[in-house]
Design an enzyme around this catalytic site. Sequence first.
Site, PDB file in Angstrom:
ATOM      1  N   LYS A 133      83.007 122.228 -29.535  1.00 31.43           N
ATOM      2  CA  LYS A 133      82.297 121.194 -30.284  1.00 31.43           C
ATOM      3  C   LYS A 133      81.618 121.784 -31.513  1.00 31.43           C
ATOM      4  O   LYS A 133      81.672 121.236 -32.586  1.00 31.43           O
ATOM      5  CB  LYS A 133      81.255 120.490 -29.407  1.00 31.43           C
ATOM      6  CG  LYS A 133      81.775 119.997 -28.060  1.00 31.43           C
ATOM      7  CD  LYS A 133      82.628 118.745 -28.189  1.00 31.43           C
ATOM      8  CE  LYS A 133      83.437 118.445 -26.946  1.00 31.43           C
ATOM      9  NZ  LYS A 133      82.676 118.306 -25.716  1.00 31.43           N
ATOM     10  N   ASP A 183      73.659 120.931 -19.747  1.00 28.61           N
ATOM     11  CA  ASP A 183      74.964 120.884 -20.407  1.00 28.61           C
ATOM     12  C   ASP A 183      74.678 120.604 -21.876  1.00 28.61           C
ATOM     13  O   ASP A 183      74.293 119.496 -22.235  1.00 28.61           O
ATOM     14  CB  ASP A 183      75.822 119.778 -19.793  1.00 28.61           C
ATOM     15  CG  ASP A 183      77.150 119.583 -20.523  1.00 28.61           C
ATOM     16  OD1 ASP A 183      77.421 120.335 -21.492  1.00 28.61           O
ATOM     17  OD2 ASP A 183      77.908 118.672 -20.135  1.00 28.61           O
ATOM     18  N   TRP A 231      79.153 112.047 -19.639  1.00 27.51           N
ATOM     19  CA  TRP A 231      79.304 113.449 -19.219  1.00 27.51           C
ATOM     20  C   TRP A 231      78.424 113.769 -18.035  1.00 27.51           C
ATOM     21  O   TRP A 231      78.831 114.487 -17.114  1.00 27.51           O
ATOM     22  CB  TRP A 231      79.069 114.408 -20.376  1.00 27.51           C
ATOM     23  CG  TRP A 231      80.247 114.408 -21.310  1.00 27.51           C
ATOM     24  CD1 TRP A 231      80.260 113.986 -22.594  1.00 27.51           C
ATOM     25  CD2 TRP A 231      81.588 114.824 -21.002  1.00 27.51           C
ATOM     26  NE1 TRP A 231      81.539 114.104 -23.114  1.00 27.51           N
ATOM     27  CE2 TRP A 231      82.365 114.617 -22.173  1.00 27.51           C
ATOM     28  CE3 TRP A 231      82.212 115.341 -19.866  1.00 27.51           C
ATOM     29  CZ2 TRP A 231      83.732 114.920 -22.226  1.00 27.51           C
ATOM     30  CZ3 TRP A 231      83.582 115.646 -19.916  1.00 27.51           C
ATOM     31  CH2 TRP A 231      84.311 115.429 -21.085  1.00 27.51           C
TER      32      TRP A 231
HETATM   33  C1  LIG Z   1      83.163 117.921 -24.284  1.00 27.86           C
HETATM   34  C2  LIG Z   1      82.084 117.896 -23.269  1.00 27.86           C
HETATM   35  C3  LIG Z   1      82.284 118.346 -21.950  1.00 27.86           C
HETATM   36  C4  LIG Z   1      83.632 118.808 -21.441  1.00 27.86           C
HETATM   37  O1  LIG Z   1      83.964 119.993 -22.005  1.00 27.86           O
HETATM   38  P1  LIG Z   1      85.322 120.750 -21.620  1.00 27.86           P
HETATM   39  O2  LIG Z   1      85.138 122.028 -22.357  1.00 27.86           O
HETATM   40  O3  LIG Z   1      86.440 119.917 -22.104  1.00 27.86           O
HETATM   41  O4  LIG Z   1      85.324 120.937 -20.159  1.00 27.86           O
HETATM   42  C5  LIG Z   1      81.216 118.326 -21.084  1.00 27.86           C
HETATM   43  N1  LIG Z   1      80.000 117.905 -21.482  1.00 27.86           N
HETATM   44  C6  LIG Z   1      79.774 117.454 -22.726  1.00 27.86           C
HETATM   45  C7  LIG Z   1      78.409 116.996 -23.102  1.00 27.86           C
HETATM   46  C8  LIG Z   1      80.802 117.444 -23.655  1.00 27.86           C
HETATM   47  O5  LIG Z   1      80.578 117.015 -24.909  1.00 27.86           O
END
Ligand SMILES: *Cc1c(COP(=O)(O)O)cnc(C)c1O
Length: 359
Positions: free
Chosen positions: A195, A171, A102
Amino acid sequence: MGRVLNFSAGPALLPEGVLAEAQAELVDYAGTGMSLVEMSHRSASYEGVHTAALDLVREIFAVPDGFSVLLLQGGATLQFSMVPMNLLAGGGRGGYVASGAWAAKAIADGSHHGDVYVAWRRPEEGPARMPAADEVPVQAGTRYLHVTSNETIDGLQMFAWPETDVPLVADMSSDLLSRPVPWDRFDLVYGGAQKNVGPAGATVVVIRDAVLDDLTPKAGAYLRYETHRRSGSLYNTPPVFTVHVLGKVLRWVRDEGGLTEMESRARRRSGLVYEAMAASDGFYRCPVDAASRSLMNVVFRLPSEDLETRFLAEAEAEGLVGLRGHRSVGGCRASLYNAMPVSGAETLASFMDAFRRTA
Ligand SMILES: *Cc1c(COP(=O)(O)O)cnc(C)c1O
């Protein structure tokens, strides 16, 4: 068939009570004679839902004054662009911790919008790991250091924030709502809802207000944080159903004991699975260094791909689903988000033990 044990990485399981409540309210919301998804986002009913969700984020995360809570669309993926578009609009550089899959996407997108560099790169040799707190050198002119608090695909989590003079941007998509956030270290935290926080469709962004002063990014309205701050995240039509369910999840977290309780449950759940691996005489192997093992996404390998295929099939037959690792890395992955009961992790650990004995 009853509800399965859903170990999917995202979109992921939600508390069953939340789903039942959303179902009961779907056709007629609070006696209005219509569904929330059918009414104006400027209606009093929706505004109540919207404001309550924003307030709950602030309450549960203990977000201090001087920060704004935003609910945006475009997922965490859009934040990979919005962060540098906005934060580097006044110049400066973005440093990035290249911890995994990511982070790599954040860096790739960031490079289109500003001067970004890799401050630390995960070594290719040895078990995967996050950097030590004193291991991330930032360069002159760095405006922010971007970290990925939990690498969902690689199964590693950051437990020691980098010690640095520059503000952090994180993030937190896959560990948001699973532990407290030390706000004094951060200028901006973001995470997609799907998530740990709700259905897909909303991204939680918490941003230090002072960051927005004097910034005039050359970008359309939606792409500027200031637009959303000024409009209370109601600049355009928000994802009303997602925000509705997200509010219910937040209430559930609060009623269950808040972030410290979520963190303690995450330790118990992941501990059970890591212990099952440790007790397996090397049958299950975790490719992540012990100090960086995620409490949310537990990754593991079996002795062969054939055994992994059999493991996944037999698990599914017993109602343990979503255990396949990300397609880019293979193997197995158990995502153990807030709504997974500790008993679910116990069931998985017992299954792992039983499978090993018969394999
Ligand atoms: C799932 C995830 C993303 C992407 O998320 P989207 O909502 O699909 O854009 C980005 N960073 C991490 C750490 C993730 O687990």
